[in-house]
Design an enzyme around this catalytic site. Structure first.
Site, PDB file in Angstrom:
ATOM      1  CG  HIS A 142      10.393  54.524 109.628  1.00 46.10           C
ATOM      2  ND1 HIS A 142       9.824  53.272 109.690  1.00 46.10           N
ATOM      3  CD2 HIS A 142       9.651  55.322 110.442  1.00 46.10           C
ATOM      4  CE1 HIS A 142       8.777  53.315 110.501  1.00 46.10           C
ATOM      5  NE2 HIS A 142       8.655  54.541 110.965  1.00 46.10           N
ATOM      6  CB  SER A 149       5.711  56.060 109.826  1.00 43.07           C
ATOM      7  OG  SER A 149       4.514  56.794 109.743  1.00 43.07           O
ATOM      8  CD  GLU A 161      11.527  49.996 108.249  1.00 41.93           C
ATOM      9  OE1 GLU A 161      11.210  48.924 107.723  1.00 41.93           O
ATOM     10  OE2 GLU A 161      10.702  50.898 108.499  1.00 41.93           O
ATOM     11  CG  ASN A 208       5.368  51.479 110.466  1.00 41.06           C
ATOM     12  OD1 ASN A 208       5.640  51.027 111.571  1.00 41.06           O
ATOM     13  ND2 ASN A 208       5.358  52.771 110.217  1.00 41.06           N
TER      14      ASN A 208
END
Length: 706
Positions: A446, A425, A458, A496
């Site tokens: 991800h 992440s 992702e 993120n």
């Protein structure tokens, strides 16, 4: 010119109309079809030999997927919308007014305008296929059913079921549709046409009376009961939408008007509200999301995609179990889970079984189908049965040395073509690939938790990732039912990165004395599904503590976290997972409402207050997210504003009615956003410094979208 509706006359007096839009994989209704349908109906009426009519689709697995949404985008005024609506009413009324039985034979998706067309028929028969789904999902586009659906559906399934379907966009499977009274019969697909023909030959078709409980009779057949139903629906809708979506209240008004004042008044209300909604910015934003995701699904890669026949998942934790589950359930691919401990493997298998068993209990899946899916999942504590893997997804702890070891193990145990996809992440993929002999096969993939519910992934390519690896990984994610966006490598990637800055700002606001529930409530009111402090509890405070230093090291001081993490973890607070965080859990929590653990204020040495303006709180947190989203585009982390909007909406629940961060910035104006950021920069420090792209756009008066 090829026709869409083709008429076949049978010797037994039944005519069959087959809808098959040329050049399309699915049928959709378009305004230009109205004249063709009218001409066809006139021809049918003139033919006295026709004693019944069956409407069926020529497509493989779709009846009619709805109206073509693009025709609404072409409408510049309410009058343009009203003209389309009026034509639809006229055609459907003509169909409904035929003197002989008209039967819809439904197989596959029957949604929106497709279901409204089916409801204009005198009866409906559907196939028992798992591909058959019926619903009115217009609310998902900020709209309501605009071809009589708000008036017809309640008469067939009752007010409460109709409200539930229209306010949520819920789709009914064949059995559910039969039970609800939406269809008259359900048969195997192989005899669907014959069954519809037989029903048409039987003469006058009367709907089966719905069975109503005593409570339902009170709620639907008395004015007091109906008022209770509508009032409760309105309250529930407001609680869920926070008043940010205009369509649900208008849906309730249409149904209520039809029930209390009759169908004529109900249709007039429906037409008026539909035209109003098409013109709203909320519907425009939701339609843009629909177009963007549809476009993304159709995009083909540049390279030849490798065959995907088997996957391996490293790590039997919550993420690993979820990834394995969607691989078996959605992609229908054999998947082998590898973990160092038997307990981890047991947990992963139990997690997958629980997800599938829920479907069995809800009768969405048979027990044998569940068991067949579970049979696709196997486990190992050694590297056995992995040699033939086409893709390996690593879901172990956020530790670079551990991930390096995983890369080496896979290159040793698997083939030279096996893709190594890391579910990290925050760690840059390029750093993970440093341990690889074949870095072209290393990529980031991800997922977001919980994996089975969150639609986004992702796909992260580092500098040496091959195009074939990228395109094959995108194909793998799509097979899992995910919406993938390809992002450039870098700490935190895209989602993120924008989320962490937003949450760090929320933590700063909290430390300044803002009450937790006040802050969370303000951001839920803005449109996020949960507040940032609540989200931190759900994700895990320990996870936040792990990610922030990585981002600070790679991206600079604006990602420096306040010392809240250390204090929280030292006090044993990891969030929901440890039943101790910002909120109360377990026996301490009262049922129904989330409660803040007041002792957290003492831990921070602050005295909370309600003094802050909720809108200012929201603005301060959100502008951080917007600024970082623009910076990600500037740095090429995301390829386009479209990808940035889809990533934020599907990955972190950015308010869909705002269209995503980039559409929201366009609505706000870059100049206004820069002014806000500079104001906060002067007050709170350099972390609010506007990125170069926004400064340039403010100066030019330009936008992200044309």
């Amino acid at each position: 010119m090829e026709k869409t509706f083709n008429l076949e006359r049978r010797d037994d007096g039944i005519a069959v109309v087959t809808m098959d839009v040329p050049g399309e994989t699915m049928n959709t209704l378009r305004a230009e079809f109205a004249d063709e349908i009218s001409e066809l109906l006139s021809e049918i009426k003139r033919d006295t030999s026709i004693k019944g009519l069956v409407l069926i689709s020529g497509k493989k697995d779709s009846f009619i997927a709805g109206a073509d949404v693009k025709m609404l985008d072409a409408c510049n005024t309410r009058d343009d919308v009203t003209a389309i609506t009026k034509k639809g009413y006229e055609v459907f009324a003509e169909l409904e007014g035929l003197s002989f039985p008209v039967i819809a034979a439904i197989h596959g998706v029957c949604l929106g305008g497709g279901l409204e067309l089916a409801m204009a028929c005198h009866a409906r028969i559907c196939s028992d296929s798992t591909k058959t789904m019926l619903g009115l999902p217009e609310v998902m586009l900020g709209l309501l059913p605009g071809s009589g659906g708000t008036q017809k559906l309640p008469k067939l399934v009752g007010i409460t079921t109709a409200l539930d379907m229209m306010l949520t966009g819920k789709q009914l499977r064949a059995k559910q549709a039969l039970k609800a009274g939406l269809v008259n019969d359900m048969v195997p697909q192989s005899i669907l046409l014959e069954a519809a023909i037989e029903l048409a030959k039987s003469g006058k078709v009367t709907p089966k009376p719905r069975k109503k409980s005593l409570v339902n009779r009170f709620l639907e057949d008395t004015s007091i009961g109906r008022n209770i139903v509508f009032d409760q629906a309105a309250k529930k809708v407001h609680k869920k939408t926070q008043g940010n979506y205009p369509a649900p209240p208008k849906i309730i008004d249409c149904i209520k008007t039809g029930v209390t004042k009759g169908s004529k008044a109900g249709l007039e209300t429906e037409a008026r509200h539909f035209a109003d909604l098409v013109m709203t910015k909320e519907s425009a934003a939701l339609r843009n999301i629909f177009f963007a995701t549809t476009e993304m699904k159709k995009e083909a890669g540049e390279a030849e995609i490798r065959d995907l026949n088997k996957a391996v998942v490293l790590g039997g934790g919550l993420m690993g179990g979820g990834i394995a589950s969607v691989t078996a359930t959605k992609a229908k691919m054999p998947v082998r889970i590898k973990d160092i401990a038997e307990q981890g493997l047991s947990n992963a298998m139990a997690y997958a079984y629980k997800q599938l068993d829920k479907k069995v209990k809800r009768r969405h899946m048979t027990a044998s189908a569940r068991d067949n899916t579970m049979a696709l999942m196997t486990t190992t504590t050694e590297y056995r049965g992995v040699k033939d893997a086409d893709i390996v997804v690593e879901a172990v702890f956020e530790d670079l040395n551990l991930k390096h070891q995983m890369v080496k193990d896979i290159e040793r145990e698997c083939s030279e073509h096996t893709i190594f996809a890391s579910n990290t992440s925050s760690l840059p993929i390029g750093q993970i690939a440093e341990a690889a002999e074949r870095p072209e096969n290393v990529i980031g993939l991800h997922y977001f938790s919980p994996v089975e519910k969150m639609p986004l992934v992702e796909v992260i390519a580092h500098e040496k990732t091959s195009q074939q690896t990228i395109d094959t990984t995108v194909a793998f994610a799509r097979k899992q039912g995910k919406t993938p966006i390809v992002v450039k490598d870098g700490a935190g990637f895209y989602v993120n990165r924008i989320l962490v800055l937003y949450m760090l700002e929320a933590a700063q606001v909290l430390l300044e004395g803002q009450r937790i529930e006040h802050l969370d409530k303000a951001l839920v009111k803005f449109g996020f599904p949960v507040g940032p402090i609540n989200l931190l509890d759900e994700v895990g405070i320990d996870v936040g503590a792990k990610i922030s230093p990585i981002l600070e090291k790679e991206l600079g001081s604006r990602f420096k976290a306040p010392d809240v993490y250390e204090k929280l973890l030292a006090d044993g607070r990891k969030g929901r997972k440890s039943e101790k965080g910002f909120y109360l859990y377990g026996k301490q929590a009262k049922k129904g409402k989330k409660q803040v653990d007041e002792s957290v204020y003492t831990l921070f040495g602050i005295t909370p207050s309600h003094a802050h303006d909720p809108q200012k709180l929201v603005q301060r947190c959100v502008v951080q997210m917007l600024n970082e989203a623009a910076r990600c585009l500037e740095e090429g982390i995301i390829a386009s504003p479209r990808d940035g909007d889809i990533g934020a909406i599907f990955g972190i629940g950015f308010p869909p009615f705002l269209g995503g961060p980039f559409r929201y910035m366009d609505e706000m104006g870059a100049d206004k956003l820069v002014t806000l950021l500079k104001g906060y920069q002067a007050t709170h420090g350099e972390r609010f410094e506007p990125c170069e792209l926004l400064l340039k756009m403010a100066e030019e008066g330009s936008k992200f979208y044309d």
